[in-house]
Design an enzyme around this catalytic site. Structure first.
Site, mmCIF file in Angstrom:
data_model
loop_
_atom_site.group_PDB
_atom_site.id
_atom_site.type_symbol
_atom_site.label_atom_id
_atom_site.label_comp_id
_atom_site.label_asym_id
_atom_site.label_seq_id
_atom_site.Cartn_x
_atom_site.Cartn_y
_atom_site.Cartn_z
ATOM 1 N N GLY A 1 48.498 108.580 66.265
ATOM 2 C CA GLY A 1 48.202 109.721 65.391
ATOM 3 C C GLY A 1 47.550 109.241 64.103
ATOM 4 N N ARG B 1 45.417 107.618 71.930
ATOM 5 C CA ARG B 1 46.675 107.124 72.497
ATOM 6 C C ARG B 1 46.288 106.668 73.896
ATOM 7 N NH1 ARG B 1 50.415 109.193 68.837
ATOM 8 N NH2 ARG B 1 50.136 111.334 68.133
ATOM 9 N N ASP C 1 54.643 102.552 66.180
ATOM 10 C CA ASP C 1 55.431 101.679 67.044
ATOM 11 C C ASP C 1 54.775 101.410 68.409
ATOM 12 O OD1 ASP C 1 58.114 100.331 67.072
ATOM 13 O OD2 ASP C 1 58.301 101.517 68.905
ATOM 14 N N THR D 1 51.311 105.883 59.948
ATOM 15 C CA THR D 1 51.799 107.110 60.597
ATOM 16 C C THR D 1 52.409 107.992 59.525
ATOM 17 O OG1 THR D 1 53.563 108.049 61.984
ATOM 18 C CG2 THR D 1 53.901 105.805 61.270
ATOM 19 N N ASP E 1 54.936 109.731 59.995
ATOM 20 C CA ASP E 1 56.362 109.925 60.295
ATOM 21 C C ASP E 1 57.310 109.029 59.487
ATOM 22 O OD1 ASP E 1 55.487 111.701 62.235
ATOM 23 O OD2 ASP E 1 55.621 110.242 63.860
ATOM 24 N N ASP F 1 58.510 106.275 60.421
ATOM 25 C CA ASP F 1 59.582 105.899 61.355
ATOM 26 C C ASP F 1 59.499 104.438 61.804
ATOM 27 O OD1 ASP F 1 57.233 106.200 62.756
ATOM 28 O OD2 ASP F 1 58.127 107.255 64.448
ATOM 29 N N ARG G 1 58.260 113.560 64.912
ATOM 30 C CA ARG G 1 58.643 113.139 66.271
ATOM 31 C C ARG G 1 60.158 113.197 66.419
ATOM 32 N NH1 ARG G 1 55.107 110.844 69.818
ATOM 33 N NH2 ARG G 1 53.598 110.408 68.197
HETATM 34 O O1 F6P Z 1 53.239 110.409 65.076
HETATM 35 C C1 F6P Z 1 52.536 111.352 64.342
HETATM 36 C C2 F6P Z 1 52.689 112.735 64.926
HETATM 37 O O2 F6P Z 1 51.959 113.629 64.113
HETATM 38 C C3 F6P Z 1 54.134 113.209 65.107
HETATM 39 O O3 F6P Z 1 54.710 113.653 63.896
HETATM 40 C C4 F6P Z 1 53.968 114.277 66.140
HETATM 41 O O4 F6P Z 1 55.148 114.455 66.880
HETATM 42 C C5 F6P Z 1 52.860 113.745 67.008
HETATM 43 O O5 F6P Z 1 52.167 112.788 66.229
HETATM 44 C C6 F6P Z 1 51.893 114.783 67.510
HETATM 45 O O6 F6P Z 1 51.010 114.170 68.366
HETATM 46 P P1 F6P Z 1 49.653 114.819 68.875
HETATM 47 O O7 F6P Z 1 48.673 114.787 67.733
HETATM 48 O O8 F6P Z 1 49.243 113.942 69.988
HETATM 49 O O9 F6P Z 1 49.944 116.247 69.264
#
Ligand code: F6P
Length: 325
Positions: free
Chosen positions: A11, A72, A103, A127, A129, A131, A173
């Site tokens: 992300g 990803r 991660d 990120t 998050d 995390d 997340r």
């Molecule tokens: O890891 C960053 C994040 O924005 C999380 O907070 C969220 O759960 C996820 O990515 C959303 O992913 P995507 O953009 O693939 O929908």
């Protein structure tokens, strides 16, 4: 090291561009050739790699997202995918790879480094998050928090006008760092996070008892909470709060965008520059973070798959502001 490359993965987060810029400028200062890889590990596998000079990183520090693009990658999870990725670097004489991501991206980088020991690998936390273990802050977290509190302030205007109870869902997340810290700073009335078990009857009691005379209430819901997202929570709360008007708002991907804050630009600049300095020192398979206001280095193996804990300070606030233990 003579040729170094950088990619952004997972992300996107505000500040990634500042990290790329600092990496490129520091490499050029040391007369090292710098390359940018487009679209994360997918672009690496496809050889979407371009030389980076001063022009390529001009006027990007203030931009949200990542100018390199991100992905990803499923293919990078396979041995064959990683072999192709390594070939792309080796054929260009690139001897080091820096990855800004989370991660999952770090795990990929660590496996690549184990499979191809000639390649040097360094990872940086990017990120929203927050995390990641081994750092107090990740690139993008501060900006996302500011985006959230700005949105909550706006929702509060309409919540007040209509005397409504708003459940506002934020990202993170399976962690509640964005939720807890935005709740504290936005003055939310309650916060639901995956780190503590959510009891919706208690949430309803808080609203009924503490906020009787108040015109509205704001509850921040982490997307990974065990009670569900804000839509699910509102559906379940209807019977518990039949006299209140309830609304759910999902902030969604707006939390990932926007101009990076001062802190994210500074952090990304410090970590991006340090990645080149660490390569010059001959270091490999390391994570660079920021703890106690200092740049710190850990081995990648030491920080992946580690569940980050809520700090003692934040736990004290969770208890006293929200009666959660
Ligand atoms: O890891 C960053 C994040 O924005 C999380 O907070 C969220 O759960 C996820 O990515 C959303 O992913 P995507 O953009 O693939 O929908």
């Amino acid at each position: 090291v003579k040729k170094v490359a950088i990619l952004t993965s997972g992300g996107d987060s505000p500040g990634m561009n500042a990290g790329v810029r600092a990496f490129v400028k520091t490499a050029l200062y040391h007369h090292i050739e710098a390359f940018g890889i487009r679209n994360g590990y997918d672009g690496l596998i496809q050889g979407d790699i371009q030389p980076m000079g001063y022009d390529e990183v001009a006027n990007i520090i203030q931009q949200g997202g990542t100018i390199l693009g991100s992905s990803r990658s499923e293919e990078f999870r396979t041995q064959a995918g990683r072999a192709k990725a390594y070939q792309q670097l080796e054929s260009r004489g690139i001897d080091a790879l820096v990855v800004i991501g989370g991660d999952g991206s770090f795990k990929g980088a660590e496996i690549l480094a184990t499979e191809f020991p000639a390649l040097k690998v360094i990872v940086l936390p990017g990120t929203i998050d927050n995390d990641i273990a081994g750092t107090d802050y990740t690139i993008g977290y501060d900006t996302a928090l500011n985006t959230i509190i700005d949105a909550v302030d706006k929702i509060r205007d309409t919540a007040n006008s209509h005397h409504r109870v708003f459940f506002i869902e934020v990202m993170g997340r399976d962690t509640g760092f964005l939720a807890l810290h935005s709740a504290l700073a936005a003055g939310a009335d309650d916060v639901l996070i995956p780190e503590t078990h959510t009891n919706l009857e208690e949430v309803a009691n808080t609203i009924k008892t503490q906020y009787k005379g108040k015109r509205s209430a704001i509850i921040i819901v982490a997307e990974g909470d065990d009670a569900g997202g804000s839509g699910d929570v509102v559906a379940k709360m209807k019977s518990l709060l039949p006299k209140h008007e309830l609304r759910s708002t999902v902030l969604g991907h707006m939390q990932r965008g926007g101009k990076p804050s001062y802190f994210d630009r500074y952090l990304a600049t410090a970590l991006g520059a340090e990645s080149v300095l660490q390569l010059l020192k001959g270091n490999n398979r390391i994570f660079i973070g920021y703890q106690d206001n200092k740049i710190v280095v850990h081995s990648i193996a030491d920080i992946i798959d580690k569940k980050r804990e809520i700090s003692a300070e934040a736990n004290t606030l969770l208890k006293h502001m929200y009666n959660q233990h």
